[in-house]
Design a protein around this motif. Structure first.
Motif, PDB file in Angstrom:
ATOM      1  N   LEU A 195       0.474 -29.582  24.050  1.00  0.00           N
ATOM      2  CA  LEU A 195      -0.649 -28.674  23.835  1.00  0.00           C
ATOM      3  C   LEU A 195      -0.795 -27.731  25.019  1.00  0.00           C
ATOM      4  O   LEU A 195      -0.549 -28.105  26.173  1.00  0.00           O
ATOM      5  CB  LEU A 195      -1.946 -29.466  23.654  1.00  0.00           C
ATOM      6  N   LEU A 196      -1.212 -26.508  24.738  1.00  0.00           N
ATOM      7  CA  LEU A 196      -1.441 -25.501  25.770  1.00  0.00           C
ATOM      8  C   LEU A 196      -2.813 -24.886  25.557  1.00  0.00           C
ATOM      9  O   LEU A 196      -3.165 -24.503  24.444  1.00  0.00           O
ATOM     10  CB  LEU A 196      -0.375 -24.398  25.687  1.00  0.00           C
ATOM     11  N   LEU A 197      -3.594 -24.809  26.633  1.00  0.00           N
ATOM     12  CA  LEU A 197      -4.904 -24.172  26.583  1.00  0.00           C
ATOM     13  C   LEU A 197      -5.090 -23.411  27.884  1.00  0.00           C
ATOM     14  O   LEU A 197      -5.230 -23.996  28.956  1.00  0.00           O
ATOM     15  CB  LEU A 197      -6.020 -25.208  26.413  1.00  0.00           C
ATOM     16  N   ARG A 198      -5.082 -22.078  27.793  1.00  0.00           N
ATOM     17  CA  ARG A 198      -5.217 -21.221  28.978  1.00  0.00           C
ATOM     18  C   ARG A 198      -6.227 -20.117  28.670  1.00  0.00           C
ATOM     19  O   ARG A 198      -5.976 -19.248  27.842  1.00  0.00           O
ATOM     20  CB  ARG A 198      -3.870 -20.621  29.363  1.00  0.00           C
ATOM     21  N   SER A 199      -7.371 -20.175  29.353  1.00  0.00           N
ATOM     22  CA  SER A 199      -8.428 -19.190  29.124  1.00  0.00           C
ATOM     23  C   SER A 199      -8.175 -17.938  29.945  1.00  0.00           C
ATOM     24  O   SER A 199      -7.614 -18.004  31.039  1.00  0.00           O
ATOM     25  CB  SER A 199      -9.790 -19.785  29.499  1.00  0.00           C
ATOM     26  N   SER A 200      -8.616 -16.793  29.414  1.00  0.00           N
ATOM     27  CA  SER A 200      -8.457 -15.544  30.154  1.00  0.00           C
ATOM     28  C   SER A 200      -9.453 -15.458  31.305  1.00  0.00           C
ATOM     29  O   SER A 200      -9.258 -14.712  32.259  1.00  0.00           O
ATOM     30  CB  SER A 200      -8.645 -14.341  29.224  1.00  0.00           C
ATOM     31  N   GLY A 201     -10.547 -16.217  31.235  1.00  0.00           N
ATOM     32  CA  GLY A 201     -11.516 -16.311  32.319  1.00  0.00           C
ATOM     33  C   GLY A 201     -11.689 -17.763  32.699  1.00  0.00           C
ATOM     34  O   GLY A 201     -10.803 -18.597  32.482  1.00  0.00           O
ATOM     35  N   HIS A 202     -12.843 -18.093  33.271  1.00  0.00           N
ATOM     36  CA  HIS A 202     -13.097 -19.488  33.613  1.00  0.00           C
ATOM     37  C   HIS A 202     -13.109 -20.355  32.348  1.00  0.00           C
ATOM     38  O   HIS A 202     -12.546 -21.452  32.328  1.00  0.00           O
ATOM     39  CB  HIS A 202     -14.442 -19.627  34.336  1.00  0.00           C
ATOM     40  N   VAL A 203     -13.803 -19.873  31.335  1.00  0.00           N
ATOM     41  CA  VAL A 203     -13.870 -20.588  30.066  1.00  0.00           C
ATOM     42  C   VAL A 203     -13.537 -19.604  28.953  1.00  0.00           C
ATOM     43  O   VAL A 203     -13.633 -18.387  29.124  1.00  0.00           O
ATOM     44  CB  VAL A 203     -15.264 -21.216  29.834  1.00  0.00           C
ATOM     45  N   GLY A 204     -13.155 -20.133  27.824  1.00  0.00           N
ATOM     46  CA  GLY A 204     -12.758 -19.258  26.726  1.00  0.00           C
ATOM     47  C   GLY A 204     -13.117 -19.839  25.379  1.00  0.00           C
ATOM     48  O   GLY A 204     -13.794 -20.860  25.263  1.00  0.00           O
ATOM     49  N   GLY A 205     -12.627 -19.162  24.344  1.00  0.00           N
ATOM     50  CA  GLY A 205     -12.977 -19.538  22.985  1.00  0.00           C
ATOM     51  C   GLY A 205     -11.868 -20.222  22.214  1.00  0.00           C
ATOM     52  O   GLY A 205     -11.989 -20.415  21.004  1.00  0.00           O
ATOM     53  N   ASP A 206     -10.763 -20.579  22.883  1.00  0.00           N
ATOM     54  CA  ASP A 206      -9.667 -21.274  22.202  1.00  0.00           C
ATOM     55  C   ASP A 206      -9.815 -22.784  22.378  1.00  0.00           C
ATOM     56  O   ASP A 206     -10.335 -23.262  23.397  1.00  0.00           O
ATOM     57  CB  ASP A 206      -8.313 -20.845  22.769  1.00  0.00           C
ATOM     58  N   LEU A 207      -9.332 -23.507  21.391  1.00  0.00           N
ATOM     59  CA  LEU A 207      -9.301 -24.965  21.478  1.00  0.00           C
ATOM     60  C   LEU A 207      -8.172 -25.484  20.603  1.00  0.00           C
ATOM     61  O   LEU A 207      -7.965 -25.003  19.488  1.00  0.00           O
ATOM     62  CB  LEU A 207     -10.634 -25.570  21.019  1.00  0.00           C
ATOM     63  N   VAL A 208      -7.429 -26.446  21.122  1.00  0.00           N
ATOM     64  CA  VAL A 208      -6.382 -27.122  20.348  1.00  0.00           C
ATOM     65  C   VAL A 208      -6.569 -28.623  20.528  1.00  0.00           C
ATOM     66  O   VAL A 208      -7.153 -29.077  21.515  1.00  0.00           O
ATOM     67  CB  VAL A 208      -4.969 -26.705  20.812  1.00  0.00           C
TER      68      VAL A 208
END
Length: 425
Positions: A195-208
């Motif tokens: 799994l990969l989760l990398r936010s463009s800022g501190h937090v983001g709107g993606d989730l896996v």
């Protein structure tokens, strides 16, 4: 902080009316004439017979204005002016040089030394009053500027404090969001999951994430909430609760059987229920793309529903790339949407990749998006990489394509590498 304290000190120093004038002249007669005129104008006058005496006096009582003769034994008026400016620091005083010199070069020397104005000797009382008035106006402007700077410095310090507190909160929020994906790599008997989760800022709107979905079945999901930042992150946190792998009784993608075990529901029905749930209970303007997959690890069969998320990518064992899907409508936009489901099948050696549009819509320096064909080329170029190394390689390739390490959107991915069924014992 030091600059702020200096500005505040200056502001306090200028809070009192500036009526103290230092008269410097080696001629006692000239000092008396000037002192009498200045006292008649309402000023407190301090006298000094030399530059050295004047500096000593300034250390005891700092003046608001200085009138100094140019030509004096020992320290000249210009030398006094230079020494006075070095002594004054952040304090303000208006320095007038008394001189019989009128040549432009001499005046320029005086200005370079730090003088603010000149008075020609012998001094005319009306001109003296005019020059003093000009000095007072200059001091008023300087002091008002100091007050404004002090207030601005104080405000900036407060804002910096708020920013630092917000930064700390965002870092903690980032840790919490990353904790929603506690395991980035899992090995099953039939497949490996990364799994990969990398936010463009501190937090983001993606989730896996993933969850057990019955005997030899695995649920996978990918979410991309509209927007960025804290509100999107809060939305993902709530959605994570609806697809919990540790609390199957709360997972809307599972149903409980008569024997107490849990099995997978139809992905299309889950997405439909989630759409209704978000519109009915979650008061937000956010919507999200979504993909829910139920994988039979023994057979390699996948049942999935696609709700606006990019098409799933299958790289076959021989390197071929398949991208197909129904597209679908995002979740949380409107009532009554019909969500479909379809099936895919993995053979031993195949791998499945689901990415967010942070990958497919990643722009190059000219603004051209990578799109699904560009994503396929990256997958083909990373055929020899496995698991987390593959996902790291994908980020490296996105960095090269974008020409920078910061992406404008969150990037997330699910990678399932299928080995094949476990032989029955």
């Amino acid at each position: 902080m030091q600059e702020t304290q200096q500005a505040v000190t200056a502001a306090k120093q200028i809070a009192q009316p500036h009526k103290r004038v230092l008269v410097v002249d080696d001629s006692r007669f000239q000092r008396r004439i000037l002192a009498a005129s200045l006292k008649g104008m309402g000023f407190d006058v301090i006298e000094a017979a030399s530059g050295e005496e004047a500096l000593e006096s300034c250390q005891k009582q700092f003046p608001d204005l200085v009138l100094s003769d140019w030509m004096m034994p020992g320290m000249s008026g210009l030398e006094l002016c230079q020494a006075f400016r070095a002594l004054s620091g952040d304090r303000f005083a208006y320095f007038i040089i008394l001189t019989s010199k009128s040549e432009k070069e001499e005046v320029a020397r005086g200005l370079d030394a730090g003088a603010d104005d000149f008075l020609t000797k012998p001094v005319d009382r009306a001109e003296l009053r005019a020059r003093i008035n000009a000095g007072e106006r200059t001091l008023d402007m300087q002091r008002e500027l100091a007050r404004s700077n002090a207030l601005l410095s104080e405000t900036l310090n407060e804002l910096q404090g708020f920013y630092n507190a917000l930064e700390r909160d965002l870092i903690e929020a980032q840790k919490l969001q990353q904790s929603l994906v506690p395991e980035r790599h899992c090995a099953f008997a039939q497949a490996d999951l990364s799994l990969l989760l990398r936010s463009s800022g501190h937090v983001g709107g993606d989730l896996v994430g993933y969850f057990p979905a019955g005997d030899d079945k695995l649920g996978l999901f990918a979410i991309d909430v509209s927007g960025h930042g804290i509100s999107s992150a809060l939305m993902t946190a709530r959605l994570a609760g609806y697809l919990s792998g540790t609390s199957p009784e709360q997972n809307i993608a599972l149903m409980q059987e008569a024997d107490g075990s849990y099995s997978a529901r139809s992905p299309a029905a889950v997405v439909t229920d989630l759409n209704d749930l978000v519109l009915d209970e979650v008061q937000t303007e956010h919507y999200f793309t979504f993909m829910l997959l139920i994988v039979d690890l023994q057979s390699g069969e996948i049942t999935l529903s696609q709700a606006g998320h990019p098409h799933p990518i299958i790289q076959r064992a021989d390197g071929r790339i398949d991208q197909e899907g129904t597209g679908g409508f995002p979740v949380g936009l409107m009532w009554g949407v019909d969500f479909e489901q379809f099936e895919l099948k993995l053979a031993p050696g195949d791998r499945l990749l689901v990415v967010s549009d942070g990958v497919t819509e990643c722009p190059d320096p000219n603004g051209e998006m990578l799109d699904e064909d560009g994503t396929a080329r990256i997958v083909e170029g990373l055929s020899s990489f496995k698991g987390p190394s593959f996902l790291d390689g994908m980020i490296d390739q996105l960095t090269i394509y974008a020409g920078k390490t910061d992406f404008p959107d969150d990037v997330s991915a699910v990678l399932l590498e299928y080995r094949g069924p476990v032989p029955a014992i």
